[in-house]
Design a protein around this motif. Structure first.
Motif, PDB file in Angstrom:
ATOM      1  N   SER A 192      -8.986  12.631 -16.926  1.00  0.00           N
ATOM      2  CA  SER A 192      -8.267  11.676 -17.767  1.00  0.00           C
ATOM      3  C   SER A 192      -8.131  10.362 -17.011  1.00  0.00           C
ATOM      4  CB  SER A 192      -6.879  12.208 -18.161  1.00  0.00           C
ATOM      5  OG  SER A 192      -6.051  12.327 -17.016  1.00  0.00           O
ATOM      6  N   PHE A 207     -17.393   8.239 -16.030  1.00  0.00           N
ATOM      7  CA  PHE A 207     -17.142   8.935 -17.291  1.00  0.00           C
ATOM      8  C   PHE A 207     -15.850   9.732 -17.209  1.00  0.00           C
ATOM      9  CE2 PHE A 207     -17.791  12.330 -20.435  1.00  0.00           C
ATOM     10  CZ  PHE A 207     -18.044  11.547 -21.549  1.00  0.00           C
ATOM     11  N   VAL A 208     -15.133   9.778 -18.332  1.00  0.00           N
ATOM     12  CA  VAL A 208     -13.885  10.526 -18.450  1.00  0.00           C
ATOM     13  C   VAL A 208     -14.060  11.547 -19.564  1.00  0.00           C
ATOM     14  CG1 VAL A 208     -11.401  10.413 -18.875  1.00  0.00           C
ATOM     15  CG2 VAL A 208     -12.555   8.544 -17.668  1.00  0.00           C
ATOM     16  N   GLU A 254      -8.723  12.469 -22.056  1.00  0.00           N
ATOM     17  CA  GLU A 254      -7.973  11.362 -22.635  1.00  0.00           C
ATOM     18  C   GLU A 254      -8.207  10.056 -21.884  1.00  0.00           C
ATOM     19  OE1 GLU A 254      -3.312  10.209 -23.664  1.00  0.00           O
ATOM     20  OE2 GLU A 254      -3.807  11.980 -22.467  1.00  0.00           O
ATOM     21  N   VAL A 255      -8.394   8.979 -22.633  1.00  0.00           N
ATOM     22  CA  VAL A 255      -8.460   7.617 -22.099  1.00  0.00           C
ATOM     23  C   VAL A 255      -7.339   6.832 -22.768  1.00  0.00           C
ATOM     24  CG1 VAL A 255      -9.818   5.520 -21.874  1.00  0.00           C
ATOM     25  CG2 VAL A 255     -10.942   7.739 -21.710  1.00  0.00           C
ATOM     26  N   LEU A 297     -22.172  10.231 -25.629  1.00  0.00           N
ATOM     27  CA  LEU A 297     -20.828  10.469 -25.111  1.00  0.00           C
ATOM     28  C   LEU A 297     -20.298   9.225 -24.405  1.00  0.00           C
ATOM     29  CD1 LEU A 297     -21.293  14.092 -23.701  1.00  0.00           C
ATOM     30  CD2 LEU A 297     -20.306  13.391 -25.902  1.00  0.00           C
ATOM     31  N   CYS A 298     -21.180   8.515 -23.713  1.00  0.00           N
ATOM     32  CA  CYS A 298     -20.769   7.272 -23.061  1.00  0.00           C
ATOM     33  C   CYS A 298     -20.331   6.237 -24.090  1.00  0.00           C
ATOM     34  CB  CYS A 298     -21.919   6.719 -22.218  1.00  0.00           C
ATOM     35  SG  CYS A 298     -22.416   7.782 -20.838  1.00  0.00           S
ATOM     36  N   GLN A 347     -16.816   6.996 -25.257  1.00  0.00           N
ATOM     37  CA  GLN A 347     -15.777   6.564 -24.322  1.00  0.00           C
ATOM     38  C   GLN A 347     -15.618   5.054 -24.338  1.00  0.00           C
ATOM     39  OE1 GLN A 347     -15.889   8.051 -20.254  1.00  0.00           O
ATOM     40  NE2 GLN A 347     -14.877   6.198 -19.504  1.00  0.00           N
ATOM     41  N   ARG A 406     -13.428   4.202 -27.179  1.00  0.00           N
ATOM     42  CA  ARG A 406     -12.019   4.535 -26.926  1.00  0.00           C
ATOM     43  C   ARG A 406     -11.371   3.477 -26.036  1.00  0.00           C
ATOM     44  NH1 ARG A 406     -13.910   9.808 -25.684  1.00  0.00           N
ATOM     45  NH2 ARG A 406     -13.090   9.646 -23.546  1.00  0.00           N
ATOM     46  N   MET A 407     -12.100   2.960 -25.067  1.00  0.00           N
ATOM     47  CA  MET A 407     -11.557   1.932 -24.193  1.00  0.00           C
ATOM     48  C   MET A 407     -11.355   0.630 -24.960  1.00  0.00           C
ATOM     49  SD  MET A 407     -13.678   2.657 -20.654  1.00  0.00           S
ATOM     50  CE  MET A 407     -12.630   1.536 -19.718  1.00  0.00           C
TER      51      MET A 407
END
Length: 415
Positions: free
Chosen positions: A300, A317-318, A321-322, A352-353, A356, A359-360
């Motif tokens: 996370s 990569f996370v 949760e971000v 997947l990248c 993320q 999400r950021m």
């Protein structure tokens, strides 16, 4: 006919000693390039050079110069009895002591202490401690002697003199030193390279800058107000944090840089473990970078930075949760987010990248719906496809890189 001999080349000049005619300060700066024991030897040249070692701004001491060659070659252990040239090193200490007592002498600006011995029973650390105290330099650089990749874990300490403000330690995989002495309370900058940190200093109340390079952090990584309340700059490079969580809570931190920082309690790369939480109300610049496949996936990532203006996030990569809170929407005005995916190196797929990245971006623009964020970012996202050389010679591996220009996104939204 015999070949003609070329005349010997003679350097132009009148044969006069122009170096001695230079001002004392300039001669001292030139002499400071030499090891300090050679600077001391210059004092016997003539009267103008008599106190040159009292004015050299930089004192360089190589402690292995004071180990008998024969004993060192055959014993390979400078801590053995008789290996240290006590007379020579005591003479060097005497020269520094007389400089400290000379009211006309210049202050030592920097002390470079090389080949420091970290070994139980060695006399060299006592000599080194006296040298550090007598020099009383603002800049101190201590380079520990190499003793293999897995040296004995011997605890050691550095007592800093009152004038110390900047400390660099190159530890050669030994334990990090305990920092003590009157200079510890006034230390402004600390740089640690190739050390293992098993415990943090009790308190460095004046520290403004901390850099960790190629460091193994075994203690809980939670730099906070308790031991570095005034820290403004934190940088961690190519380091391993052997904890499940990194919790950075610094009230005055302004810049944070993390590059190739693995966060995991053991060497298992297959499962995400690291939980990274940053709470810094004054943080203005954040750079977090990872070489493809160099670090484990974080579990996370949480960021609380209401004054953040620049964000550089590359390739970390996370899996879970971000959570990003930067205060006012659109406060981040510059930077970029990018990810690389390589078919040969173990790393997440590009889809997947992309998830993320979105999400950021949603965290940076919380007032917009996910659809509006995607529409605003799409014109400023670029996917590059190319090939790089693989592990096998001549083998080319496909690679992709997805980049989002934050400066362009924020400018287009006019936020």
């Amino acid at each position: 006919m015999a070949p003609r001999k070329r005349p010997c080349w003679v350097a132009p000049g009148d044969g006069a000693d122009h170096i001695t005619s230079l001002p004392l300060e300039l001669r001292a700066q030139i002499a400071a390039f030499l090891p300090f024991w050679q600077v001391v030897q210059l004092s016997v040249l003539s009267r103008p050079w008599r106190h040159i070692h009292h004015h050299a701004p930089v004192v360089k001491i190589y402690l292995d110069d004071f180990i008998h060659p024969n004993d060192y070659v055959f014993a390979m252990d400078p801590s053995l009895p008789g290996a240290v040239d006590e007379g020579a090193i005591l003479g060097l200490r005497l020269a520094l002591s007389r400089r400290a007592q000379d009211a006309c002498a210049s202050k030592v600006d920097a002390l470079f202490l090389h080949d420091y011995t970290v070994a139980a029973g060695s006399r060299m650390p006592r000599h080194a401690g006296r040298i550090i105290a007598l020099a009383n330099a603002r800049w101190i650089r201590v380079a520990v002697a190499h003793a293999g990749l897995n040296p004995a874990r011997v605890s050691w300490a550095l007592d800093l003199p009152p004038a110390a403000r900047h400390l660099q330690v190159f530890g050669e995989y030994h334990l990090a030193p305990a920092i003590a002495g009157p200079g510890g309370a006034a230390l402004l900058e600390l740089f640690l390279n190739k050390v293992s940190i098993t415990e943090w200093p009790p308190c460095l109340p004046s520290l403004r800058s901390l850099t960790l390079d190629d460091v193994a952090v075994e203690a809980a990584f939670a730099p906070a107000e308790a031991w570095c309340p005034l820290l403004e700059h934190l940088a961690v490079f190519s380091s391993r944090i052997e904890q499940a969580r990194v919790n950075i809570r610094l009230p005055l931190l302004k810049t944070l840089e993390m590059e190739d920082v693995s966060v995991r309690p053991h060497d298992d790369f297959l499962e995400p473990f690291g939980e990274v939480a940053i709470d810094a109300p004054e943080l203005e610049e954040l750079e977090l970078r990872s070489t493809t496949g160099a670090t484990a996936v974080y579990r996370s990532f949480t960021l609380r930075a209401p004054r953040l203006r620049q964000l550089g996030y590359h390739n970390q990569f996370v899996a879970g949760e971000v959570d990003i809170d930067v205060g006012r929407p659109g406060s981040v005005r510059s930077g970029s987010i990018s990810f690389e995916s390589n078919a040969e190196i173990m790393c997440p797929e590009m889809k997947l990248c992309r998830m993320q990245m979105m999400r950021m971006l949603e965290g940076l623009l919380p007032e917009l719906s996910p659809e509006d964020v995607a529409n605003a970012a799409r014109p400023h996202m670029k996917l590059d496809k190319y090939s790089v050389e693989g592990f096998e010679v001549g083998e080319m591996i496909p690679e992709e890189k997805l980049t989002c220009n934050l400066s362009a996104v924020m400018s287009s939204l006019k936020v």
